[in-house]
Scaffold this active site. Structure first.
Site, short mmCIF file in Angstrom:
data_model
loop_
_atom_site.label_atom_id
_atom_site.label_comp_id
_atom_site.label_asym_id
_atom_site.label_seq_id
_atom_site.Cartn_x
_atom_site.Cartn_y
_atom_site.Cartn_z
N HIS A 166 -0.85 0.29 -9.60
CA HIS A 166 -1.55 -0.65 -8.69
C HIS A 166 -2.10 -1.87 -9.45
CE1 HIS A 166 -3.91 -0.98 -4.67
NE2 HIS A 166 -3.72 -2.18 -5.21
N ARG B 242 0.85 -1.19 0.00
CA ARG B 242 0.00 0.00 0.00
C ARG B 242 0.89 1.24 0.00
NH1 ARG B 242 -3.43 -2.90 -1.63
NH2 ARG B 242 -5.47 -3.34 -0.71
N1 LIG Z 1 -0.41 -4.03 -5.01
C1 LIG Z 1 -1.32 -4.96 -5.20
O1 LIG Z 1 -1.76 -5.16 -6.32
C2 LIG Z 1 -1.78 -5.78 -4.04
C3 LIG Z 1 -1.43 -5.46 -2.75
N2 LIG Z 1 -1.81 -6.28 -1.72
C4 LIG Z 1 -1.40 -5.91 -0.35
O2 LIG Z 1 -0.62 -6.96 0.19
C5 LIG Z 1 -0.92 -7.08 1.57
C6 LIG Z 1 -0.48 -8.42 2.11
O3 LIG Z 1 -1.36 -9.44 1.66
P1 LIG Z 1 -1.31 -10.92 2.30
O4 LIG Z 1 0.05 -11.49 2.20
O5 LIG Z 1 -2.43 -11.67 1.71
O6 LIG Z 1 -1.60 -10.57 3.84
P2 LIG Z 1 -1.39 -11.48 5.12
O7 LIG Z 1 -2.35 -10.99 6.13
O8 LIG Z 1 -1.39 -12.91 4.75
O9 LIG Z 1 0.09 -11.13 5.59
C7 LIG Z 1 0.42 -10.00 6.32
C8 LIG Z 1 1.77 -10.20 7.02
O10 LIG Z 1 2.15 -8.95 7.60
C9 LIG Z 1 2.56 -9.16 8.92
N3 LIG Z 1 2.28 -8.00 9.75
C10 LIG Z 1 1.09 -7.39 9.95
N4 LIG Z 1 1.22 -6.34 10.79
C11 LIG Z 1 2.53 -6.30 11.13
C12 LIG Z 1 3.30 -5.46 11.96
N5 LIG Z 1 2.75 -4.44 12.62
N6 LIG Z 1 4.61 -5.70 12.08
C13 LIG Z 1 5.19 -6.74 11.44
N7 LIG Z 1 4.52 -7.57 10.62
C14 LIG Z 1 3.21 -7.36 10.47
C15 LIG Z 1 1.79 -10.38 9.41
O11 LIG Z 1 2.46 -10.99 10.49
C16 LIG Z 1 1.76 -11.22 8.14
O12 LIG Z 1 2.95 -11.97 8.09
C17 LIG Z 1 -2.43 -6.81 1.60
O13 LIG Z 1 -2.85 -6.38 2.89
C18 LIG Z 1 -2.61 -5.72 0.57
O14 LIG Z 1 -2.54 -4.45 1.15
C19 LIG Z 1 -2.52 -7.42 -1.92
C20 LIG Z 1 -2.89 -7.77 -3.18
C21 LIG Z 1 -2.57 -6.98 -4.34
O1 LIG Z 2 -6.48 -7.21 -3.39
C1 LIG Z 2 -5.92 -6.15 -3.06
O2 LIG Z 2 -5.74 -5.84 -1.88
C2 LIG Z 2 -5.45 -5.25 -4.09
O3 LIG Z 2 -4.76 -4.31 -3.81
C3 LIG Z 2 -5.85 -5.55 -5.48
O4 LIG Z 2 -5.23 -4.77 -6.41
#
Ligand SMILES: NC(=O)C1=CN([C@@H]2O[C@H](COP(=O)(O)OP(=O)(O)OC[C@H]3O[C@@H](n4cnc5c(N)ncnc54)[C@H](O)[C@@H]3O)[C@@H](O)[C@H]2O)C=CC1
Ligand SMILES: O=C(O)C(=O)CO
Length: 312
Positions: A275, A227
Site C-alpha cells: 500500500h 483498495r
Molecule cells: N493505493 C494507494 O496508495 C492509493 C489509493 N487510492 C485510491 O484511489 C481511489 C481513487 O482516487 P481519486 O481518483 O482521487 O478518486 P475520484 O473520486 O477522483 O475518482 C473516482 C472515480 O471512480 C468513479 N466511480 C465511482 N463509483 C463508481 C461506480 N459505482 N461505477 C463506476 N465508476 C465509479 C467516479 O465516476 C470517478 O471517475 C481513492 O478512492 C483511493 O481509494 C488513492 C490514493 C493512494
Molecule cells: O490517500 C489514500 O487514499 C491512500 O490510500 C494513501 O495511501
C-alpha cells in the site's frame, strides 16, 4: 482560527510548522485525548470518534485521497460528524505523479515481457520471445477520476490504446469512455490490462470478481491501485490459475498487512507492494489544505468536497 491535527503516523510538529507558515493567523495544535477546546477545522486520518464528536467545525479534511475509512466510521458513529459539516479530501496533491510512475513502470514491465524473461532466467534459458504490440495491449482504467485521468494521460503518451469506465461518460481526448453498469462488460471485453482506481463504495466492493474477470481476454493483467476490497482474492487466484490472467500486481489487499498465510504472497505471477502506490506528500497536501481553508474563509466553494451519500 483554531485548527486541530491528528494522524497516527505523520510528523505532527512538521505539519503544524509548515501549515502555520501558510496560515499565519491560525493557531494549530496536535489533537490529544481529552482536548475538547474549540476548533474551526480538523485535519485527520483514522480519527478517534471523540476528536470530532460534538464540535462545531467549519470543515474536516481527510489527509488522503480515499475517504472510505472515515465514512465507514461515520456509519457506525453518525454523531461524529453531522451532515452540515463538509468533509474534504486530497485531490492529487502529488499522488497523480506517483500513480503514473507505478502504472507506467508495471505496464511496460509486462509489455516488454520482463516477467517472461525473469521466468526464463530462473531456468538459465536464453530465448528471445515475440514482441507484443501496443494494439494488443489496451489499457482499461476503472475509475476515471483525479488519479485515473493522470494514469490515462501517462499511458497514452507511451502509445497504448486507453479506455476508461466510470459512472458518467468522460470526454477525454483519445480515451474511449464507457459509463455505468450496462457498459462494464463491453469495457472489460476489450481490456488487456485492467487498472483499478475506483473509490471503495457499496457499489464497488468485490467488483473484480469471477464474473467480471471472465469478460477479459485470455492472458490479461490486473493492476490494483485502489483498495483491496475491490478484488475477490479467491477469484483473482482462480483466474490466474486457469490462464484468464497472466499476472497481477497488487498494492492493496482486503486485509492489511496481508496475513502471512495468504496464498498471494507466494503465487509466481503475483507481485505486490505494501500500500505505497501513492502516499500523501506533505508539502503539496499542506499547500492544498491551506488554499482550501483560505477559500472557505472567503466564503468561496472550493473543490475536493466529498459527497457523503455517493461515498467518495
Ligand atoms: N493505493 C494507494 O496508495 C492509493 C489509493 N487510492 C485510491 O484511489 C481511489 C481513487 O482516487 P481519486 O481518483 O482521487 O478518486 P475520484 O473520486 O477522483 O475518482 C473516482 C472515480 O471512480 C468513479 N466511480 C465511482 N463509483 C463508481 C461506480 N459505482 N461505477 C463506476 N465508476 C465509479 C467516479 O465516476 C470517478 O471517475 C481513492 O478512492 C483511493 O481509494 C488513492 C490514493 C493512494
Ligand atoms: O490517500 C489514500 O487514499 C491512500 O490510500 C494513501 O495511501
Amino acid at each position: 482560527m483554531e485548527i486541530i491535527f491528528y494522524h497516527p503516523t505523520f510528523d505532527t510538529p512538521y505539519w503544524i510548522a509548515e501549515l502555520s507558515k501558510l496560515l499565519p493567523d491560525a493557531r494549530i495544535r496536535g489533537w490529544e485525548r481529552g482536548d475538547n477546546a474549540p476548533a474551526d477545522y480538523a485535519l485527520v486520518w483514522h480519527p478517534p470518534v471523540e476528536m470530532l464528536q460534538g464540535r462545531e467545525l467549519k470543515a474536516v479534511f481527510a489527509l488522503g485521497a480515499g475517504v472510505d475509512s472515515i465514512l465507514s466510521k461515520l456509519k457506525a458513529h453518525p454523531e461524529m460528524l453531522p451532515e452540515s459539516i463538509p468533509l474534504f479530501r486530497l485531490e492529487d496533491t502529488g499522488m497523480g505523479i506517483q500513480m503514473q510512475e507505478y502504472a507506467v513502470s508495471q505496464v511496460l514491465h509486462w509489455f516488454r515481457r520482463f516477467d517472461d524473461y525473469q521466468a526464463l532466467q530462473r531456468q538459465s534459458t536464453w530465448q528471445p520471445l515475440p514482441d507484443y504490440t501496443q494494439e494488443e495491449f489496451t489499457i482499461g482504467i476503472m475509475g476515471a477520476g483525479v488519479l485515473g485521468s493522470k494514469v490515462a494521460e501517462s499511458l497514452l503518451s507511451w502509445g497504448f490504446p486507453v479506455r476508461c469506465w466510470s459512472r458518467s461518460r468522460k470526454q477525454w481526448p483519445q480515451v474511449t469512455s464507457y459509463a455505468g453498469e450496462d457498459e462494464l462488460n463491453a469495457f472489460l471485453q476489450g481490456t488487456r490490462v485492467l487498472i483499478n482506481l475506483l473509490p471503495n463504495t457499496a457499489e464497488t466492493v468485490g467488483i473484480i470478481n469471477q464474473q467480471h474477470l471472465s469478460q477479459l481476454p485470455d492472458n490479461s493483467y490486473v493492476l490494483n491501485l485502489a483498495r483491496g476490497v475491490h478484488v475477490v482474492e479467491e477469484d483473482l487466484l482462480a483466474a490466474l490459475d486457469c490462464g484468464k490472467l497472466k499476472a497481477a500486481m497488487l498494492d492493496v489487499f482486503s486485509r492489511e498487512p496481508l496475513p502471512k498465510e495468504s496464498p498471494l504472497w507466494l503465487h509466481p505471477r503475483v507481485t505486490m507492494t505494501p500500500h505505497v502506490a501513492a502516499v500523501t506528500r506533505p508539502k503539496e497536501a499542506i499547500a492544498y489544505i491551506a488554499q482550501t481553508i483560505t477559500q472557505l474563509e472567503r466564503g468561496e466553494a472550493p473543490g475536493g468536497q466529498v459527497d457523503r451519500v455517493r461515498g467518495y
